[in-house]
Design an enzyme around this catalytic site. Structure first.
Site, short mmCIF file in Angstrom:
data_model
loop_
_atom_site.label_atom_id
_atom_site.label_comp_id
_atom_site.label_asym_id
_atom_site.label_seq_id
_atom_site.Cartn_x
_atom_site.Cartn_y
_atom_site.Cartn_z
N PHE A 12 0.84 -1.21 0.00
CA PHE A 12 0.00 0.00 0.00
C PHE A 12 0.88 1.27 0.00
CE2 PHE A 12 -2.17 2.84 3.30
CZ PHE A 12 -2.90 3.56 2.36
N ASP A 32 9.85 -6.78 -4.01
CA ASP A 32 8.74 -7.26 -3.19
C ASP A 32 8.63 -8.77 -3.38
OD1 ASP A 32 6.02 -7.57 -2.03
OD2 ASP A 32 5.98 -5.40 -2.17
N GLY A 37 2.05 -7.77 -0.50
CA GLY A 37 1.97 -6.79 -1.59
C GLY A 37 1.18 -7.36 -2.75
N ASP A 57 12.67 -11.78 -1.91
CA ASP A 57 12.46 -11.66 -0.47
C ASP A 57 13.72 -11.02 0.12
OD1 ASP A 57 12.28 -12.01 2.24
OD2 ASP A 57 11.82 -14.15 2.17
N SER A 76 7.37 -5.15 4.80
CA SER A 76 6.96 -5.85 6.02
C SER A 76 5.44 -6.03 6.01
CB SER A 76 7.31 -5.05 7.29
OG SER A 76 6.83 -5.76 8.44
N TYR A 146 6.10 -7.87 15.35
CA TYR A 146 6.22 -6.65 14.54
C TYR A 146 6.95 -5.56 15.33
CZ TYR A 146 4.59 -2.79 11.51
OH TYR A 146 4.49 -1.71 10.65
N LYS A 150 10.70 -4.09 14.46
CA LYS A 150 10.90 -2.69 14.09
C LYS A 150 11.83 -1.98 15.08
CE LYS A 150 8.39 -2.23 10.30
NZ LYS A 150 9.00 -1.88 9.00
N TYR A 160 24.38 1.39 12.07
CA TYR A 160 25.04 1.61 10.76
C TYR A 160 25.33 3.09 10.55
CZ TYR A 160 25.21 -3.01 8.66
OH TYR A 160 25.56 -4.31 8.35
N THR A 176 -2.13 4.82 8.85
CA THR A 176 -2.31 5.50 7.57
C THR A 176 -3.34 4.73 6.75
OG1 THR A 176 -0.03 6.22 7.67
CG2 THR A 176 -1.09 6.36 5.53
#
Ligand code: UDP
Length: 311
Positions: A12, A32, A37, A57, A76, A146, A150, A160, A176
């Protein structure tokens, strides 16, 4: 011409981001694996000569030829229903996928953006949530796959940045919505709209007093492009600060659709956050960004989309 790699580009948000980058004269490599998706999301941009789709992947080693200016890691599962269905993939894409894409950024000397989430705040004990709040997450609960992925992804991104001097961004995305969400995505907005349009009961989990703050997709994408342009490596909340009870959201959708559907109360899922509202002071002062589209307007546009889609 600059090149951007967008992971999760068929999702999305990823698909809107790909389109925006093409409009801003980027060449876009969209990666993707299509578990959540959908190729339909990139239909309108797939013929663009500056766009390429790669079915891969990103939890697995990633190789891209040529120069890369930006990597935007948006892959994700992102709906609670999806990360309950794909818990291991969710952990892997947040951990291994972030490692692989940061490795690519290091090899290519690219700039890097991590799509993070308001879920890093878990079931928050402060409201609204500012970026310096550390959160309240149950690491072993159903949402932990999740949330912790994250949180680890943010940690790795900052490592990094500090160690390898990668120019990184972290956007913490709050709820969203908009056209191109999947009708069976499982989240409140598409569920309620589809139920209202079909005359089915609206399924409210718990008593509907839990709150969320809903941002229209165009506003979010604008915030993301503004953050790309900013010289800032710390996390930034992007979301609409208008906080709604889930019951209020359901009633707005019933009004817009003029539906006769009733409301049905179901059990509240475990660890469902009771409140959620972004403090967007940082985005306002640093990016001069704030959401412009009201819930009523954004939901109207989303209802129109679902009407075309399901009838
Ligand atoms: N929710 C609901 N009915 C639904 C789907 C979701 O009451 O059919 C509730 C859910 O329990 C949560 C809120 O709406 O309190 C937002 O859920 P969503 O899945 O959209 O996103 P979340 O913010 O939880 O990731």
């Amino acid at each position: 011409m600059k090149t951007a790699v967008v992971t999760g580009g068929c999702g999305f948000l990823g698909s809107y981001l790909c389109a925006k980058l093409l409009d801003s004269s980027f060449r876009v490599l969209c990666i993707d694996n299509l578990i959540t998706g959908d190729l339909q999301n990139i239909e309108r941009i797939s013929k663009n000569k500056n766009f390429e789709f790669i079915n891969h992947d990103v939890s697995k080693y990633l190789e891209v030829e040529g120069e890369v200016d930006w990597i935007l890691h948006f892959a994700s599962p992102a709906s609670p229903a999806d990360y309950l269905k794909y818990p291991i993939q969710t952990l892997k894409v947040g951990a291994l996928g972030t490692h692989n894409t940061l490795g690519l950024a290091k090899a290519k000397k690219s700039k890097y953006m991590l799509a993070s989430t308001s879920e890093v705040y878990g079931d928050p004990l402060v409201n609204p949530q500012a970026e310096d709040y550390w959160g309240n997450v149950n690491p072993i609960g159903p949402r932990g796959v999740y949330d912790e992925a994250k949180r680890f992804a943010e940690s790795l991104t900052m490592a990094y940045n500090r160690t390898h001097k990668i120019d990184t961004r972290i956007v913490r995305i709050f709820n969203t919505y908009g056209p191109r969400m999947r009708h069976n995505d499982g989240r409140a907005v598409p569920n309620f709209i589809v139920q209202a349009l079909k005359g089915e009961d609206l399924t409210i989990y718990g008593d509907g007093t839990q709150t969320r703050s809903f941002c229209y997709v165009d506003d979010l994408i604008e915030g993301i492009t503004m953050l790309m342009a900013a010289d800032y490596n710390q996390p930034v909340n992007i979301g609409n600060p208008r906080e709604l009870k889930i019951l209020d959201l359901a009633n707005i959708i019933l009004d817009i659709t003029k539906s006769q559907s009733k409301i049905k109360l179901l059990e509240l899922p475990q660890d469902d956050p009771k409140v959620r509202r972004p403090d967007i002071s940082k985005a306002k002062s640093m990016l001069n960004w704030q959401a412009k589209v009201s819930a009523e307007e954004g939901l109207k546009r989303t209802v129109e989309y679902f009407k075309q889609k399901i009838f």
